[in-house]
Design a protein around this motif. Sequence first.
Motif, short mmCIF file in Angstrom:
data_model
loop_
_atom_site.label_atom_id
_atom_site.label_comp_id
_atom_site.label_asym_id
_atom_site.label_seq_id
_atom_site.Cartn_x
_atom_site.Cartn_y
_atom_site.Cartn_z
N THR A 147 0.84 -1.20 0.00
CA THR A 147 0.00 0.00 0.00
C THR A 147 0.88 1.25 0.00
OG1 THR A 147 -0.08 0.25 2.42
CG2 THR A 147 -1.72 -1.22 1.41
N LEU A 148 0.36 2.33 -0.57
CA LEU A 148 1.11 3.59 -0.61
C LEU A 148 1.36 4.09 0.82
CD1 LEU A 148 2.34 5.96 -2.16
CD2 LEU A 148 0.07 7.00 -2.23
N LYS A 149 0.30 4.04 1.64
CA LYS A 149 0.43 4.51 3.02
C LYS A 149 1.49 3.72 3.78
CE LYS A 149 -2.13 5.06 7.36
NZ LYS A 149 -3.36 4.72 8.10
N GLY A 150 1.45 2.39 3.65
CA GLY A 150 2.42 1.55 4.34
C GLY A 150 3.84 1.82 3.88
N THR A 151 4.02 2.02 2.57
CA THR A 151 5.35 2.30 2.01
C THR A 151 5.90 3.61 2.55
OG1 THR A 151 4.78 1.09 -0.02
CG2 THR A 151 6.64 2.61 -0.14
N VAL A 152 5.06 4.65 2.53
CA VAL A 152 5.49 5.97 3.00
C VAL A 152 5.83 5.94 4.49
CG1 VAL A 152 4.74 8.36 3.38
CG2 VAL A 152 4.25 7.23 1.20
N LEU A 153 4.96 5.32 5.29
CA LEU A 153 5.20 5.26 6.74
C LEU A 153 6.46 4.48 7.07
CD1 LEU A 153 1.59 4.69 8.17
CD2 LEU A 153 2.99 6.75 8.37
N ILE A 177 14.10 6.13 7.83
CA ILE A 177 14.99 7.28 7.68
C ILE A 177 15.14 8.03 9.02
CG2 ILE A 177 15.35 9.50 6.50
CD1 ILE A 177 15.64 6.99 4.72
N THR A 178 14.02 8.26 9.71
CA THR A 178 14.11 9.00 10.98
C THR A 178 14.86 8.19 12.04
OG1 THR A 178 11.89 8.19 11.60
CG2 THR A 178 12.03 10.39 10.61
N THR A 179 14.75 6.88 12.00
CA THR A 179 15.50 6.03 12.93
C THR A 179 17.00 6.18 12.70
OG1 THR A 179 13.67 4.44 13.08
CG2 THR A 179 15.83 3.66 13.79
N ILE A 180 17.40 6.20 11.43
CA ILE A 180 18.82 6.35 11.09
C ILE A 180 19.37 7.65 11.67
CG2 ILE A 180 20.42 6.77 9.16
CD1 ILE A 180 18.75 4.72 7.54
#
Length: 230
Positions: free
Chosen positions: A211-217, A223-226
Amino acid sequence: MPRIHVIIPAYNEEKSIKQVIAAIPQELVTEIIVVNNNSTDQTAQVAQTAGATVLFAAEAGYGNACLTGIAYCLNKPAPEKPQIIVFVDGDFSDYPNEMPLLVQPILENRADLVIGSRALGNREKGAMLPQQIFGNWLATTLLKLFYNANFTDLGPFRAIRTETLVQLNMQDRTYGWTVEMQLKSAKQKIRYTEVPVTYRKRIGFSKISGTLKGTVLAGYKIITTIFRYL
């Protein structure tokens, strides 16, 4: 042979979980743990019938399911506690019969964490969607840039020494789980390696990349974890 436990986080995987359990080399592992992550189908019943220990994680999230499985392993009496924990997905996209490849570097004391790399192995056409391939490339590039970590994949199929897992103090409860383990290993100078693994189209529908939502989230969380641990 050390005690090896397998943790399988599973959300609505009733069509595939039996095959995953059956494909795990039984002579290698002492316990197979399926963490039923609030499924609305028969995942728990199918897994139990197939011989797995079934735990229930009410809070949704991949990392939360993994943490539930880890807590169960760590609460065991010392003689029953696993020395190695293997993580594998419940959708039958990985080849659980390749588990000996993942644990071998640990058994030979060459590594404490082993990632099964889909980038280095054979991948069935269409098994990974373009956004997954790009996301993996971006994440591993950032890991190299900021942590000097040499990974080619954030693959879910992985083996780790239990004492190393405790040392990492894993926290993420959702999509940042895999990258957290890898960046913390790089930061803490833990011995890690990758082995090529085979990857096929999953059974059923992906709740993240499908899903688009799942991919974006998922992308945002990775990225934010990194950046959070810099």
